[in-house]
Design a protein around this motif. Sequence first.
Motif, short mmCIF file in Angstrom:
data_model
loop_
_atom_site.label_atom_id
_atom_site.label_comp_id
_atom_site.label_asym_id
_atom_site.label_seq_id
_atom_site.Cartn_x
_atom_site.Cartn_y
_atom_site.Cartn_z
N ARG A 1 0.83 -1.20 0.00
CA ARG A 1 0.00 0.00 0.00
C ARG A 1 0.87 1.26 0.00
O ARG A 1 0.57 2.22 -0.71
CB ARG A 1 -0.94 -0.02 1.22
CG ARG A 1 -2.01 1.01 1.14
CD ARG A 1 -2.97 0.72 -0.03
NE ARG A 1 -3.89 1.84 -0.16
CZ ARG A 1 -4.08 2.52 -1.28
NH1 ARG A 1 -3.49 2.18 -2.39
NH2 ARG A 1 -4.89 3.54 -1.31
N ILE A 2 1.95 1.26 0.77
CA ILE A 2 2.87 2.40 0.79
C ILE A 2 3.46 2.61 -0.60
O ILE A 2 3.53 3.73 -1.10
CB ILE A 2 3.97 2.20 1.85
CG1 ILE A 2 3.37 2.26 3.26
CG2 ILE A 2 5.08 3.25 1.69
CD1 ILE A 2 4.28 1.73 4.36
N ALA A 3 3.88 1.52 -1.24
CA ALA A 3 4.45 1.62 -2.59
C ALA A 3 3.42 2.15 -3.59
O ALA A 3 3.75 2.98 -4.45
CB ALA A 3 4.99 0.26 -3.04
N ALA A 4 2.19 1.68 -3.48
CA ALA A 4 1.13 2.14 -4.39
C ALA A 4 0.84 3.62 -4.19
O ALA A 4 0.67 4.38 -5.16
CB ALA A 4 -0.14 1.31 -4.19
N LEU A 5 0.79 4.05 -2.95
CA LEU A 5 0.54 5.47 -2.66
C LEU A 5 1.71 6.34 -3.13
O LEU A 5 1.50 7.43 -3.66
CB LEU A 5 0.29 5.68 -1.17
CG LEU A 5 -1.03 5.09 -0.65
CD1 LEU A 5 -1.02 5.03 0.88
CD2 LEU A 5 -2.21 5.89 -1.15
N GLN A 6 2.94 5.84 -2.97
CA GLN A 6 4.10 6.59 -3.46
C GLN A 6 4.05 6.72 -4.97
O GLN A 6 4.38 7.77 -5.53
CB GLN A 6 5.40 5.90 -3.03
CG GLN A 6 6.66 6.66 -3.46
CD GLN A 6 6.75 8.05 -2.85
OE1 GLN A 6 6.68 8.20 -1.63
NE2 GLN A 6 6.91 9.08 -3.69
N SER A 7 3.61 5.67 -5.64
CA SER A 7 3.47 5.71 -7.09
C SER A 7 2.44 6.77 -7.51
O SER A 7 2.66 7.53 -8.47
CB SER A 7 3.06 4.33 -7.62
OG SER A 7 2.85 4.37 -9.00
#
Length: 91
Positions: free
Chosen positions: A55-61
């Motif tokens: 989820r953190i990676a998706a939000l950073q994207s």
Amino acid sequence: MQELQIELIDGNFTPSDAMEIITSVLDKKMNFHKLQRLAKTERDHADPCTFENERIAALQSEKDKAIAFLGPMINKGENVSIKSKIDIIKN
């Protein structure tokens, strides 16, 4: 089923203001997941925290996309419109 709708963002903004709003919201949500991940790993050091990391990676994207979209518009005298609604549904 009960539902609540919150109009979070609805208006016209300079690209600079839009970037500040969007990145602040995304940063806050990423920090939420980072705290959840920290709490999990304190309880269980072996927990891979897969959901939180994804989820953190998706939000950073999403944040990177917003910056790439809005960045070139800054200082060009353009405005953008943002509409964001939150739907809360009781299951």
